[in-house]
Design a protein around this motif. Sequence first.
Motif, PDB file in Angstrom:
ATOM      1  N   ASN A  27       1.262  -1.335   0.513  1.00 23.30           N
ATOM      2  CA  ASN A  27      -0.139  -0.074  -0.221  1.00 23.30           C
ATOM      3  C   ASN A  27       0.560   1.215  -0.299  1.00 23.30           C
ATOM      4  O   ASN A  27       0.866   2.161  -0.996  1.00 23.30           O
ATOM      5  CB  ASN A  27      -0.744  -0.036   1.419  1.00 23.30           C
ATOM      6  CG  ASN A  27      -2.402  -1.199   0.926  1.00 23.30           C
ATOM      7  OD1 ASN A  27      -3.282  -0.385   0.092  1.00 23.30           O
ATOM      8  ND2 ASN A  27      -1.874  -1.775   1.850  1.00 23.30           N
ATOM      9  N   ARG A  28       1.859   1.039   0.505  1.00 23.02           N
ATOM     10  CA  ARG A  28       3.097   2.608   0.789  1.00 23.02           C
ATOM     11  C   ARG A  28       3.542   2.446  -1.045  1.00 23.02           C
ATOM     12  O   ARG A  28       3.359   3.457  -0.890  1.00 23.02           O
ATOM     13  CB  ARG A  28       3.735   2.080   1.743  1.00 23.02           C
ATOM     14  CG  ARG A  28       4.741   3.117   2.110  1.00 23.02           C
ATOM     15  CD  ARG A  28       5.329   3.553   2.694  1.00 23.02           C
ATOM     16  NE  ARG A  28       6.406   2.472   3.414  1.00 23.02           N
ATOM     17  CZ  ARG A  28       6.991   0.800   3.777  1.00 23.02           C
ATOM     18  NH1 ARG A  28       6.147   1.108   4.609  1.00 23.02           N
ATOM     19  NH2 ARG A  28       7.567   0.257   3.784  1.00 23.02           N
ATOM     20  N   ASN A  29       3.738   1.836  -1.476  1.00 25.23           N
ATOM     21  CA  ASN A  29       4.089   1.772  -2.350  1.00 25.23           C
ATOM     22  C   ASN A  29       3.588   2.358  -3.885  1.00 25.23           C
ATOM     23  O   ASN A  29       3.673   3.546  -4.026  1.00 25.23           O
ATOM     24  CB  ASN A  29       5.266   0.791  -3.320  1.00 25.23           C
ATOM     25  CG  ASN A  29       6.035  -0.108  -2.313  1.00 25.23           C
ATOM     26  OD1 ASN A  29       7.348   0.931  -1.702  1.00 25.23           O
ATOM     27  ND2 ASN A  29       6.227  -1.311  -2.644  1.00 25.23           N
ATOM     28  N   VAL A  30       1.937   2.222  -3.335  1.00 24.78           N
ATOM     29  CA  VAL A  30       1.047   2.095  -4.485  1.00 24.78           C
ATOM     30  C   VAL A  30       0.930   3.965  -4.141  1.00 24.78           C
ATOM     31  O   VAL A  30       1.199   4.224  -4.821  1.00 24.78           O
ATOM     32  CB  VAL A  30       0.431   1.157  -4.141  1.00 24.78           C
ATOM     33  CG1 VAL A  30      -1.351   1.940  -5.359  1.00 24.78           C
ATOM     34  CG2 VAL A  30       0.101   0.088  -4.730  1.00 24.78           C
ATOM     35  N   ARG A  31       0.718   4.171  -3.469  1.00 22.70           N
ATOM     36  CA  ARG A  31       0.508   5.694  -2.539  1.00 22.70           C
ATOM     37  C   ARG A  31       1.335   6.780  -2.822  1.00 22.70           C
ATOM     38  O   ARG A  31       1.278   7.311  -3.279  1.00 22.70           O
ATOM     39  CB  ARG A  31      -0.212   5.505  -0.755  1.00 22.70           C
ATOM     40  CG  ARG A  31      -1.064   5.368  -1.075  1.00 22.70           C
ATOM     41  CD  ARG A  31      -1.908   5.667   0.822  1.00 22.70           C
ATOM     42  NE  ARG A  31      -0.988   6.161   1.839  1.00 22.70           N
ATOM     43  CZ  ARG A  31      -0.727   4.446   2.233  1.00 22.70           C
ATOM     44  NH1 ARG A  31      -1.480   3.335   2.299  1.00 22.70           N
ATOM     45  NH2 ARG A  31       0.112   4.090   3.220  1.00 22.70           N
ATOM     46  N   ARG A  36       3.199  11.022  -6.035  1.00 24.89           N
ATOM     47  CA  ARG A  36       4.007  11.334  -7.829  1.00 24.89           C
ATOM     48  C   ARG A  36       2.598  11.940  -8.749  1.00 24.89           C
ATOM     49  O   ARG A  36       3.425  12.515  -9.132  1.00 24.89           O
ATOM     50  CB  ARG A  36       5.032  10.930  -7.264  1.00 24.89           C
ATOM     51  CG  ARG A  36       6.254  10.555  -6.193  1.00 24.89           C
ATOM     52  CD  ARG A  36       7.377   9.508  -6.306  1.00 24.89           C
ATOM     53  NE  ARG A  36       8.312   9.741  -7.058  1.00 24.89           N
ATOM     54  CZ  ARG A  36       8.321   8.481  -8.295  1.00 24.89           C
ATOM     55  NH1 ARG A  36       9.294   7.452  -7.549  1.00 24.89           N
ATOM     56  NH2 ARG A  36       9.994   9.595  -9.014  1.00 24.89           N
ATOM     57  N   ILE A  37       2.491  11.015  -9.111  1.00 24.79           N
ATOM     58  CA  ILE A  37       1.904  11.022 -10.425  1.00 24.79           C
ATOM     59  C   ILE A  37       0.732  12.608 -10.201  1.00 24.79           C
ATOM     60  O   ILE A  37       1.200  13.498 -11.121  1.00 24.79           O
ATOM     61  CB  ILE A  37       0.580   9.952 -10.913  1.00 24.79           C
ATOM     62  CG1 ILE A  37       1.424   9.194 -11.140  1.00 24.79           C
ATOM     63  CG2 ILE A  37      -0.694  10.543 -11.862  1.00 24.79           C
ATOM     64  CD1 ILE A  37       1.026   7.798 -11.508  1.00 24.79           C
ATOM     65  N   VAL A  38      -0.192  12.687  -9.079  1.00 23.43           N
ATOM     66  CA  VAL A  38      -0.533  13.998  -8.823  1.00 23.43           C
ATOM     67  C   VAL A  38       0.228  15.367  -8.795  1.00 23.43           C
ATOM     68  O   VAL A  38       0.138  16.564  -9.401  1.00 23.43           O
ATOM     69  CB  VAL A  38      -1.822  14.044  -7.535  1.00 23.43           C
ATOM     70  CG1 VAL A  38      -2.329  15.250  -6.847  1.00 23.43           C
ATOM     71  CG2 VAL A  38      -1.758  13.277  -7.356  1.00 23.43           C
ATOM     72  N   LEU A  52       5.439   7.542 -14.449  1.00 25.62           N
ATOM     73  CA  LEU A  52       5.396   6.778 -13.339  1.00 25.62           C
ATOM     74  C   LEU A  52       4.260   6.062 -14.026  1.00 25.62           C
ATOM     75  O   LEU A  52       3.941   4.359 -13.119  1.00 25.62           O
ATOM     76  CB  LEU A  52       4.882   8.091 -12.432  1.00 25.62           C
ATOM     77  CG  LEU A  52       6.022   8.900 -12.248  1.00 25.62           C
ATOM     78  CD1 LEU A  52       4.964  10.201 -11.306  1.00 25.62           C
ATOM     79  CD2 LEU A  52       6.550   8.342 -11.026  1.00 25.62           C
ATOM     80  N   GLN A  53       3.149   6.086 -14.179  1.00 25.20           N
ATOM     81  CA  GLN A  53       1.602   4.954 -14.485  1.00 25.20           C
ATOM     82  C   GLN A  53       2.829   4.328 -15.291  1.00 25.20           C
ATOM     83  O   GLN A  53       2.764   3.035 -14.721  1.00 25.20           O
ATOM     84  CB  GLN A  53       1.408   5.607 -16.455  1.00 25.20           C
ATOM     85  CG  GLN A  53       0.562   6.744 -15.132  1.00 25.20           C
ATOM     86  CD  GLN A  53      -0.943   7.483 -16.538  1.00 25.20           C
ATOM     87  OE1 GLN A  53      -0.459   7.847 -17.821  1.00 25.20           O
ATOM     88  NE2 GLN A  53      -2.298   6.936 -16.053  1.00 25.20           N
ATOM     89  N   THR A 460     -12.531  20.959  -3.987  1.00 22.24           N
ATOM     90  CA  THR A 460     -10.842  21.163  -4.892  1.00 22.24           C
ATOM     91  C   THR A 460     -10.480  19.814  -4.250  1.00 22.24           C
ATOM     92  O   THR A 460      -9.110  19.403  -4.480  1.00 22.24           O
ATOM     93  CB  THR A 460      -9.914  22.089  -4.495  1.00 22.24           C
ATOM     94  OG1 THR A 460     -10.347  22.496  -3.226  1.00 22.24           O
ATOM     95  CG2 THR A 460     -11.216  22.776  -5.728  1.00 22.24           C
ATOM     96  N   ALA A 461     -11.048  19.371  -3.001  1.00 22.94           N
ATOM     97  CA  ALA A 461     -10.212  17.631  -1.906  1.00 22.94           C
ATOM     98  C   ALA A 461      -9.796  16.832  -3.111  1.00 22.94           C
ATOM     99  O   ALA A 461     -10.699  16.198  -4.166  1.00 22.94           O
ATOM    100  CB  ALA A 461     -10.978  17.494  -0.629  1.00 22.94           C
ATOM    101  N   ASN A 462      -8.538  16.537  -3.297  1.00 21.10           N
ATOM    102  CA  ASN A 462      -8.186  14.986  -3.687  1.00 21.10           C
ATOM    103  C   ASN A 462      -7.686  14.223  -2.709  1.00 21.10           C
ATOM    104  O   ASN A 462      -6.302  14.807  -2.014  1.00 21.10           O
ATOM    105  CB  ASN A 462      -6.894  15.811  -4.776  1.00 21.10           C
ATOM    106  CG  ASN A 462      -6.600  14.380  -5.068  1.00 21.10           C
ATOM    107  OD1 ASN A 462      -6.815  13.523  -5.292  1.00 21.10           O
ATOM    108  ND2 ASN A 462      -5.379  15.375  -6.451  1.00 21.10           N
ATOM    109  N   PRO A 463      -8.312  13.474  -2.866  1.00 20.54           N
ATOM    110  CA  PRO A 463      -7.738  11.922  -2.025  1.00 20.54           C
ATOM    111  C   PRO A 463      -6.686  11.566  -2.743  1.00 20.54           C
ATOM    112  O   PRO A 463      -6.336  10.249  -1.357  1.00 20.54           O
ATOM    113  CB  PRO A 463      -8.788  11.013  -1.874  1.00 20.54           C
ATOM    114  CG  PRO A 463      -9.515  11.035  -3.048  1.00 20.54           C
ATOM    115  CD  PRO A 463      -9.334  12.401  -4.012  1.00 20.54           C
ATOM    116  N   TYR A 464      -5.499  11.681  -3.690  1.00 21.85           N
ATOM    117  CA  TYR A 464      -4.290  11.451  -3.607  1.00 21.85           C
ATOM    118  C   TYR A 464      -3.232  11.997  -3.162  1.00 21.85           C
ATOM    119  O   TYR A 464      -2.344  12.067  -3.833  1.00 21.85           O
ATOM    120  CB  TYR A 464      -4.002  10.548  -5.061  1.00 21.85           C
ATOM    121  CG  TYR A 464      -5.668   9.627  -5.611  1.00 21.85           C
ATOM    122  CD1 TYR A 464      -5.472   8.394  -4.797  1.00 21.85           C
ATOM    123  CD2 TYR A 464      -6.535  10.098  -6.054  1.00 21.85           C
ATOM    124  CE1 TYR A 464      -5.539   7.123  -5.435  1.00 21.85           C
ATOM    125  CE2 TYR A 464      -7.849   9.008  -6.418  1.00 21.85           C
ATOM    126  CZ  TYR A 464      -7.041   7.348  -6.378  1.00 21.85           C
ATOM    127  OH  TYR A 464      -7.444   6.297  -6.665  1.00 21.85           O
TER     128      TYR A 464
END
Length: 568
Positions: A27-31, A36-38, A52-53, A460-464
Amino acid sequence: MTAGYGLAGAPPYGMVDWNSVDWQKVNRNVRRLQARIVKAIEEGRWGRVKALQWLLTHSFSGKALAVRRVTENRGKRTPGVDGEIWDTPQKKAQAIQSLRQRGYRAQPLRRTYIPKRNGKKRPLGIPTMKDRAMQALYKLALDPIAETTGDPNSYGFRRERSPADAIAQCFLCFRQKTSPPAIYEGDIEGCFDNISHDWLLENIPMEKRILKQWLKAGYIDRRVFHHTEDGTPQGGVISPVLANMTLDGLEAVIAVQPHRGTKRQAKLHLIRFADDFVITGSSKELLGEDIEPGVVDFLVERGLNLSPEKTKLTDIEEGFDFLGQNVRKYKGKLLIKPSKASIKEFLAKVRAIIRENQHTSAGRLIVQLNPVIRGWANYHRHVVSKKVFEKVDHEIFQALWRWARRRHRKKSGRWIRAKYFGRNWVFFGMVRGKEGTYRRVTLFRASKVPIERHVKVRATANPYDPKWESYFEKRLQRKMEATLRGKRTLLYLWRVQNRVCPACREKVTEETGWERHHVVLRVHGGPDTVDNLVLLHPTCHRQVHSLGLTVLKPRPTKGRLSGSSRVR
């Protein structure tokens, strides 16, 4: 552990042990990659976004999490055309290894149909487990882009957003005396089935070869193969994200569309949930003559059209139905209530359950009814629903009274009341538990659900995005406390554990689910008390038992949370 291998590469074939995957590290690696994508999008570095994708979709962590997602959701036991399901640790481990881009070819979908409110049937396409997992993998890399670039007032099929947020936005738009009086109710005709494949392949930022595989896979209906020339199938894991990204930009188009009057005078707002949307304006003429042409052009470019049956102009004094609610002003006062269609559909479902269980015991009937009543009441608890709840409780009582009278035609009303309703007129029965003992259950009453104003998510909230982490943690706490209200043991355990699973240190939410684990097993004499219980994710629970791990229970300190639980 398996997850200890490099981030970008999977371990060698045959070395994956599903029960040994380090989910905390996964989970830490994916998050971290999603964050970083955001950041790269905000900096306008789209070349880095693409890199990154690629890293995420080719990583062991991404593949492991994708397999976990499709083997824990509701459709985990529903096979595709190949008839396969991944229901054992060995199959899940092999599935991680099978998610390879080289040589990947999507299989046709299995077509099924579900009924709609208007009597028609909605087609669903069910992919194979491998295709679902591959879609879940690419969704991990595509969703951060969709969240960062999406319309602020789009609420459907998005993380941390719900129909309650869309209804709350309706309240904000219409609550004042100077609020817009005119509404354009839009509904896109067959949105998922008609999206242009050419537009998707040109505009969706992901590997084109993989996306084309899903779009052109076709489907099998009654053993006959059909080609797909348009649309993204409902039922696919990635389909909601593709549909949202197709419609993103509609809010900006409406804002820049030439119209009469200034922007402030026009009072234009868009509220969208998936393919259903409403546009507010200062007059019907403005919406019908100035705004609608721009909306039509926007949709036509994507291969879509408005449904003539459901698209209409209305006035706030007449009211409109949106997401099962009726939004209307009564002499200038805004009231949002459950719609008549929603009430009618709910009562029809309850009566059907009662009618189909004429010879079932009262206890088993209550077990079937309670989730239906509780779910409907919880959905509508954020609006003006108290009188409606009392009305549906009365209708359900009448249906249950008729059910009881049919079962005991020769008994008096007093006898029936004593057997099924008691002194307080609350329907009750007995059900048999796992240990063979019987317990009393009572019918859940919608009127017992408290009415609570929903706090809308910030547009404007972004969960990522890491800077919104504390904001979403506070929202999660409010949501879970509302979900676990009345379940004192679960709520206590959730709070003591600092809202995380002791095994993987990830949040315990309604979406992830949970299972109660006995620190000292019951077969070893462990008691069924809070001192011997912890909440674990379902996968973590199976992992703890299969590996014989010991969960260290956290201890609350002065009413606060220690967060010291861990697994050894």
